[in-house]
Design a protein around this motif. Sequence first.
Motif, PDB file in Angstrom:
ATOM      1  N   ASN A 199     -11.143   3.592 -19.058  1.00 57.40           N
ATOM      2  CA  ASN A 199     -11.743   3.437 -19.948  1.00 57.40           C
ATOM      3  C   ASN A 199     -12.273   1.993 -19.445  1.00 57.40           C
ATOM      4  O   ASN A 199     -13.538   1.502 -18.995  1.00 57.40           O
ATOM      5  N   ARG A 200     -12.054   0.868 -19.103  1.00 58.92           N
ATOM      6  CA  ARG A 200     -11.930   0.182 -18.344  1.00 58.92           C
ATOM      7  C   ARG A 200     -12.093  -0.006 -16.861  1.00 58.92           C
ATOM      8  O   ARG A 200     -13.298  -0.730 -15.815  1.00 58.92           O
ATOM      9  N   LYS A 201     -12.151   1.099 -15.981  1.00 57.88           N
ATOM     10  CA  LYS A 201     -12.328   1.530 -15.114  1.00 57.88           C
ATOM     11  C   LYS A 201     -13.839   1.529 -14.528  1.00 57.88           C
ATOM     12  O   LYS A 201     -14.234   2.203 -14.490  1.00 57.88           O
ATOM     13  N   ILE A 202     -13.854   0.644 -13.349  1.00 56.30           N
ATOM     14  CA  ILE A 202     -15.588   0.926 -13.204  1.00 56.30           C
ATOM     15  C   ILE A 202     -15.755   1.483 -12.013  1.00 56.30           C
ATOM     16  O   ILE A 202     -14.779   1.209 -10.558  1.00 56.30           O
ATOM     17  N   TYR A 203     -15.938   2.859 -11.832  1.00 54.49           N
ATOM     18  CA  TYR A 203     -16.438   3.297 -10.359  1.00 54.49           C
ATOM     19  C   TYR A 203     -17.602   3.112 -10.225  1.00 54.49           C
ATOM     20  O   TYR A 203     -19.299   3.422 -10.561  1.00 54.49           O
ATOM     21  N   ASN A 204     -17.669   3.362  -8.473  1.00 48.92           N
ATOM     22  CA  ASN A 204     -19.027   3.578  -7.530  1.00 48.92           C
ATOM     23  C   ASN A 204     -18.941   4.022  -7.428  1.00 48.92           C
ATOM     24  O   ASN A 204     -18.213   5.120  -6.853  1.00 48.92           O
ATOM     25  N   GLU A 205     -19.941   4.638  -7.112  1.00 50.63           N
ATOM     26  CA  GLU A 205     -20.946   5.920  -7.260  1.00 50.63           C
ATOM     27  C   GLU A 205     -22.095   6.145  -6.004  1.00 50.63           C
ATOM     28  O   GLU A 205     -22.353   5.233  -5.263  1.00 50.63           O
ATOM     29  N   ASN A 255      -8.426  -6.932 -10.895  1.00 48.16           N
ATOM     30  CA  ASN A 255     -10.015  -5.939 -10.003  1.00 48.16           C
ATOM     31  C   ASN A 255     -10.584  -5.058 -11.153  1.00 48.16           C
ATOM     32  O   ASN A 255      -9.998  -3.928 -11.454  1.00 48.16           O
ATOM     33  N   PRO A 256     -11.674  -4.587 -11.277  1.00 51.57           N
ATOM     34  CA  PRO A 256     -12.299  -3.740 -12.242  1.00 51.57           C
ATOM     35  C   PRO A 256     -12.085  -2.076 -11.552  1.00 51.57           C
ATOM     36  O   PRO A 256     -12.313  -1.190 -12.166  1.00 51.57           O
ATOM     37  N   ASN A 257     -12.434  -2.141 -10.448  1.00 54.42           N
ATOM     38  CA  ASN A 257     -12.432  -1.186  -9.553  1.00 54.42           C
ATOM     39  C   ASN A 257     -10.737  -0.649 -10.070  1.00 54.42           C
ATOM     40  O   ASN A 257     -10.688   0.846  -9.912  1.00 54.42           O
TER      41      ASN A 257
END
Length: 82
Positions: free
Chosen positions: A76-82, A36-38
């Motif tokens: 650095n792989r984590k995708i942050y949802n704004e 999961n990218p999150n």
Amino acid sequence: WSGLFERFIHIFCWKKDNNSPITVKKQLKAIIASENPNKPYSDSTLSNLLKQKGIKISRRTVAKYREEIGIKSTYNRKIYNE
């Protein structure tokens, strides 16, 4: 003598369970591709997931292989949802 050296390496150093670095790196890539990218897996979690597949590998080795194949750290792989 060179043929003798290759045979020695093959017989005594090759693991029968095929845990060569190339195979482990392929498994590592596959696991990271499916995460999961999150919530990317930590190196410790990756080590445990590989152990479940019969590949006993330390967290440090996971980090080393991950860097060698060009995959970033968990942060650095984590995708942050704004």
